[in-house]
Design an enzyme around this catalytic site. Structure first.
Site, short mmCIF file in Angstrom:
data_model
loop_
_atom_site.label_atom_id
_atom_site.label_comp_id
_atom_site.label_asym_id
_atom_site.label_seq_id
_atom_site.Cartn_x
_atom_site.Cartn_y
_atom_site.Cartn_z
N ASP A 37 0.82 -1.22 0.00
CA ASP A 37 0.00 0.00 0.00
C ASP A 37 0.85 1.28 0.00
O ASP A 37 0.68 2.16 0.84
CB ASP A 37 -0.93 0.02 1.22
CG ASP A 37 -1.64 -1.30 1.44
OD1 ASP A 37 -2.02 -1.94 0.44
OD2 ASP A 37 -1.83 -1.69 2.61
N GLU A 247 -11.54 0.06 -2.99
CA GLU A 247 -10.70 0.68 -1.96
C GLU A 247 -9.54 1.42 -2.65
O GLU A 247 -9.47 1.50 -3.87
CB GLU A 247 -10.15 -0.37 -1.00
CG GLU A 247 -9.25 -1.40 -1.66
CD GLU A 247 -8.85 -2.54 -0.74
OE1 GLU A 247 -9.27 -2.55 0.44
OE2 GLU A 247 -8.11 -3.44 -1.19
#
Length: 347
Positions: A37, A247
């Site tokens: 991420d 997301e």
């Protein structure tokens, strides 16, 4: 012949390949810890990457991400793409966040007037994801967390974009384990849907966007939908899993246009939509990245010295969904402003 030395044969290191034999487009930036991420920023000519720090915890893998048990943040930095990458000490631990209990998921950071702001999601003691903020005078920390989460925050994946006029906006949210579908009324519903709105023929849930106030630590307004539409201007539907938001919202600006990129989650694409305002609406345009090895895909896009770069992650080093490694590759635009789709494997 007399006096002639025998030939020396050097073994060639075997090129890393995916389990199916494909060659990777790029290699992990670091291998001493697991990272995912990646939110990348360029400050003072240097690249700083704010990733999740994956750990090998005991939780069984499930659809709500319970096996992602991250509990602290380690920041990466490098002077240039391809240069040495430094793994800095722990910048913030969940034990240093008064309101948080567990699962320090994907963070981001911002810089204003000599202060660096680390934004992060974590579950509170009621099991609800909130978004916190911590500050430091150094881009690599250590960071000191505010005693309470941002008022009105919920869900996961905060991403902060500062526009040319100095205004900063936070984009956030995620369905399934990200709980966006459990916050549709303004209050967290622990018994809400496990996945999404469970209405495939109706508009899908979208990322949220809110302008930050002058402190960079609170919302200046109530979060609103960052609407994603098709070429006809109609909202993407919940059943359109190849294109709808799951997301990992990220905002960047290119030639005056606002590019909202995000993950489709269970279909494993990174995609993007373009708008004329930081609030949208954003018109879906295509894919940024085809599926990587591993379940999750979460990224950032940043410019350095006139070239654009995509930071992403896969599970090359471990082969496990919960243990990922950050990578980077160059990103290119077409003449019309669309992004050329990247294949994470070399044909």
């Amino acid at each position: 012949m007399i006096g002639m030395m025998p030939a020396i044969v050097y073994a060639q290191a075997e090129e890393p390949r995916a389990p199916d034999g494909r060659r990777y487009l790029s290699q992990p930036l670091v291998s001493e810890i697991y990272t995912a991420d990646p939110s990348a920023h360029v400050w003072n000519g240097k690249i700083y990457i704010y990733p999740s720090h994956d750990i090998d915890g005991p939780a069984a893998e499930d659809d709500l991400g319970g096996h992602f048990e991250m509990r602290d943040y380690r920041i990466l930095s490098m002077d240039r793409i391809g240069g040495k990458v430094t793994v800095h000490p722990v910048a913030l631990d969940v034990k240093q966040v008064p309101w948080a209990e567990k699962q320090m998921w994907a963070p981001d950071a911002a810089h204003r007037n000599g202060t660096y702001y680390l934004y992060f999601p974590a579950k509170d003691r009621q099991g609800a994801f909130r978004i916190g903020v911590a500050t430091s005078k150094s881009p690599v920390g250590p960071f000191k967390a505010n005693p309470q989460p941002i008022k009105g925050s919920f869900s996961i994946d905060p991403s902060v974009f500062t526009d040319d006029d100095g205004k900063s906006y936070m984009y956030f949210g995620g369905i399934w384990g990200g709980q966006l579908q459990r916050n549709t009324t303004g209050n967290y519903d622990p018994n809400g849907s496990k996945t999404d709105l469970e209405a495939p023929e109706k508009p899908a849930l979208t990322p949220k966007v809110a302008r930050l106030d002058g402190t960079m630590m609170e919302f200046a307004e109530t979060p609103r939908d960052a609407l994603i539409v098709d070429e006809a201007g109609k909202p993407l539907l919940g059943g359109d899993t190849d294109r709808r938001f799951f997301e990992a919202a990220w905002m960047h600006k290119y030639k005056g246009k606002y590019y909202l990129s995000y993950s489709t989650g269970d279909t494993h694409y990174l995609v993007y939509a373009i708008g004329d305002s930081p609030y949208g609406p954003f018109t879906y345009k295509g894919r940024v990245l085809e599926p990587v090895q591993g379940w999750t895909t979460h990224h950032s896009i940043v410019e350095k010295d006139g070239r654009w770069w995509l930071f992403y992650a896969d599970s090359q080093l471990s082969g496990q969904t919960r243990l990922r490694n950050v990578k980077v590759t160059e990103l290119f635009y077409n003449a019309d402003g669309t992004i050329r789709t990247i294949d994470p494997f070399v044909k």
